[in-house]
Write a protein that holds these residues in place. Sequence first.
Motif, PDB file in Angstrom:
ATOM      1  N   UNK A   1       7.423   4.063  -6.956  1.00 17.47           N
ATOM      2  CA  UNK A   1       7.200   2.824  -5.965  1.00 17.47           C
ATOM      3  C   UNK A   1       6.194   1.815  -6.435  1.00 17.47           C
ATOM      4  N   UNK A   2       4.980   2.488  -6.980  1.00 13.90           N
ATOM      5  CA  UNK A   2       3.886   1.623  -7.643  1.00 13.90           C
ATOM      6  C   UNK A   2       4.342   0.490  -8.599  1.00 13.90           C
ATOM      7  N   UNK A   3       5.219   1.331  -9.336  1.00 10.93           N
ATOM      8  CA  UNK A   3       5.440   0.807 -10.635  1.00 10.93           C
ATOM      9  C   UNK A   3       6.772  -0.365 -10.323  1.00 10.93           C
ATOM     10  N   UNK A   4       7.477  -0.048  -9.508  1.00 10.26           N
ATOM     11  CA  UNK A   4       8.500  -0.881  -9.058  1.00 10.26           C
ATOM     12  C   UNK A   4       7.707  -2.141  -8.358  1.00 10.26           C
ATOM     13  N   UNK A   5       6.798  -2.059  -7.635  1.00 14.36           N
ATOM     14  CA  UNK A   5       6.315  -3.179  -7.125  1.00 14.36           C
ATOM     15  C   UNK A   5       5.480  -3.955  -7.993  1.00 14.36           C
ATOM     16  N   UNK A   6       4.702  -3.431  -8.757  1.00 15.81           N
ATOM     17  CA  UNK A   6       3.783  -3.884  -9.776  1.00 15.81           C
ATOM     18  C   UNK A   6       4.589  -4.942 -10.715  1.00 15.81           C
ATOM     19  N   UNK A   7       5.709  -4.212 -11.227  1.00 14.09           N
ATOM     20  CA  UNK A   7       6.234  -5.032 -12.334  1.00 14.09           C
ATOM     21  C   UNK A   7       6.894  -6.367 -11.676  1.00 14.09           C
ATOM     22  N   UNK A   8       7.256  -6.196 -10.390  1.00 18.70           N
ATOM     23  CA  UNK A   8       7.559  -7.692 -10.015  1.00 18.70           C
ATOM     24  C   UNK A   8       6.532  -8.445  -9.597  1.00 18.70           C
ATOM     25  N   UNK A   9       5.127  -8.231  -9.983  1.00 22.06           N
ATOM     26  CA  UNK A   9       4.047  -9.117  -9.733  1.00 22.06           C
ATOM     27  C   UNK A   9       3.331  -8.800  -8.399  1.00 22.06           C
ATOM     28  N   UNK A  10       3.291  -7.816  -7.786  1.00 22.99           N
ATOM     29  CA  UNK A  10       2.740  -7.511  -6.399  1.00 22.99           C
ATOM     30  C   UNK A  10       1.749  -6.846  -6.795  1.00 22.99           C
ATOM     31  N   UNK A  11       0.657  -7.115  -5.813  1.00 21.37           N
ATOM     32  CA  UNK A  11      -0.606  -6.286  -5.805  1.00 21.37           C
ATOM     33  C   UNK A  11      -0.501  -4.971  -5.299  1.00 21.37           C
ATOM     34  N   UNK A  12      -0.671  -3.940  -5.718  1.00 17.85           N
ATOM     35  CA  UNK A  12      -0.293  -2.695  -5.220  1.00 17.85           C
ATOM     36  C   UNK A  12      -1.747  -1.701  -5.287  1.00 17.85           C
TER      37      UNK A  12
ATOM     38  N   UNK B   1       0.813  -1.230  -0.071  1.00 14.84           N
ATOM     39  CA  UNK B   1       0.025  -0.104   0.106  1.00 14.84           C
ATOM     40  C   UNK B   1       0.819   1.062   0.158  1.00 14.84           C
ATOM     41  N   UNK B   2       0.624   2.206  -0.834  1.00 10.04           N
ATOM     42  CA  UNK B   2       1.466   3.488  -0.949  1.00 10.04           C
ATOM     43  C   UNK B   2       0.565   4.369  -0.840  1.00 10.04           C
TER      44      UNK B   2
ATOM     45  N   UNK C   1      -0.415   2.740 -15.168  1.00  9.52           N
ATOM     46  CA  UNK C   1      -0.199   1.605 -13.919  1.00  9.52           C
ATOM     47  C   UNK C   1      -1.588   1.117 -13.862  1.00  9.52           C
ATOM     48  N   UNK C   2      -2.653   1.729 -13.695  1.00 11.83           N
ATOM     49  CA  UNK C   2      -3.870   1.277 -13.563  1.00 11.83           C
ATOM     50  C   UNK C   2      -4.385   0.035 -14.626  1.00 11.83           C
ATOM     51  N   UNK C   3      -4.289   0.602 -16.008  1.00 16.76           N
ATOM     52  CA  UNK C   3      -4.617  -0.274 -17.115  1.00 16.76           C
ATOM     53  C   UNK C   3      -3.637  -1.428 -17.386  1.00 16.76           C
ATOM     54  N   UNK C   4      -2.319  -1.284 -17.249  1.00 12.00           N
ATOM     55  CA  UNK C   4      -1.415  -2.183 -17.592  1.00 12.00           C
ATOM     56  C   UNK C   4      -0.826  -3.195 -16.575  1.00 12.00           C
ATOM     57  N   UNK C   5      -0.912  -2.419 -15.407  1.00 11.43           N
ATOM     58  CA  UNK C   5      -0.373  -3.298 -14.198  1.00 11.43           C
ATOM     59  C   UNK C   5      -1.470  -3.386 -13.140  1.00 11.43           C
ATOM     60  N   UNK C   6      -2.374  -3.223 -13.302  1.00 12.10           N
ATOM     61  CA  UNK C   6      -3.256  -3.360 -12.169  1.00 12.10           C
ATOM     62  C   UNK C   6      -3.502  -2.802 -10.994  1.00 12.10           C
ATOM     63  N   UNK C   7      -2.615  -1.582 -10.735  1.00  7.22           N
ATOM     64  CA  UNK C   7      -2.583  -0.912  -9.645  1.00  7.22           C
ATOM     65  C   UNK C   7      -3.945  -0.269  -9.323  1.00  7.22           C
ATOM     66  N   UNK C   8      -4.437  -0.620  -8.166  1.00 11.84           N
ATOM     67  CA  UNK C   8      -5.701   0.070  -7.506  1.00 11.84           C
ATOM     68  C   UNK C   8      -5.231   1.416  -7.182  1.00 11.84           C
ATOM     69  N   UNK C   9      -6.111   2.327  -7.461  1.00  9.58           N
ATOM     70  CA  UNK C   9      -5.923   3.592  -7.043  1.00  9.58           C
ATOM     71  C   UNK C   9      -7.189   4.118  -6.223  1.00  9.58           C
ATOM     72  N   UNK C  10      -7.190   4.779  -5.045  1.00 11.38           N
ATOM     73  CA  UNK C  10      -7.957   5.320  -4.276  1.00 11.38           C
ATOM     74  C   UNK C  10      -7.836   6.834  -3.992  1.00 11.38           C
TER      75      UNK C  10
END
Length: 376
Positions: free
Chosen positions: A20-31, A9-10, A160-169
Amino acid sequence: MPLHDTDIAIVGAGILGLSHAYAAARRGLKVSVFERSATPLGASVRNFGQALVTGQPPGPMFALARDSRALWSAWAEAAGFHIRRNGSLLLARTRAEEELLEAFCEVRAPEHGYRVELLRGDALHDLYRGQFSHHRAALLGLDDQQVYSREAIPALVDYLRREHGVQFHFSTLVRDIEPRLIHSTAGRCRAEQIVLCSGHDYQTLLAEQIAALHPQVCRLQMLRVRPERDFGLDQAVLTGLSCVHYGAFSDLPEAEAIREQIREQQPELEEHGIHLLVSPTPRGELIIGDSHHYGADASPFNAEAVDEILLGLAEQTLGTRLAVVERWQGVYGARGPGPFSVLKAAPGVTAVLMHSGVGMSIGPALGERTVAGLLG
């Protein structure tokens, strides 16, 4: 009501949070990323968009800026935002400024690997059909890049939302942080790691730990202008005034002569921390600034005299009159124990704070480095 659990969570959707979101998401983590406003509104969209390698001091900052360069290029292509990759121009107006650039090119640049060229004579006169011929020299920083921040940051969010599935609030305030638990206005979120990228907000979260760093804020005045004569500027522009501000130059012996000139001839520049930066936008306008005023809080009041100094410097440097389109105030974190801090606040809770105005230059690689460290 709990939100979905996540790996990381960022807090904060500025350049540090997104890096930081990109670095985590590209490693396959849920962000999951939390941002109190409906869109990023802080320092990351109020700046010049300059990702400077040339101005960074030798050592870790220079290395982070070089590593960030490749990330910016990749993001621009993937997210579809405008980027300039043709370097920056640092113009020497006086003999003292020219001597500093000579010393930099002769000693520091080859020693540490700065990719630069010193333009004089015909090479200087050929720039933009002689537009900068009234200067003595120009340092071309070949690795420097520039984006239009107010478009690049939202485009990066969408990517990040579209290609890496990052959830933005967005429009979601984080009220409190515990180890592996975030309390927000949208509910609670459990995360294995929490990364706080809160900019210059030192009071809302982890206030006691951040206070130990003794950080300040820097307030700067900036303008968007339209040149009376558009000569097609396609590079970021700095002047020798920046040589006493940026660490790549400021500790060289030749910098003292520039400081003496400023004190004797234009003490108001030192009083207001002014050194000229110019960034062209994709629409033919220019962003110019800036001044530097430091303290615990940022005064909301801009001084017209400071804007007039900036406009005068810019018109003299660019050789054309400028019409003001927009004025605003930038605020960023400043004067901590170093250019940035990575603070281990509690198990699974890390705060990453900038203490200088170069987040766009080093943020992408700093995110990579921090996430790699968190994952062991």
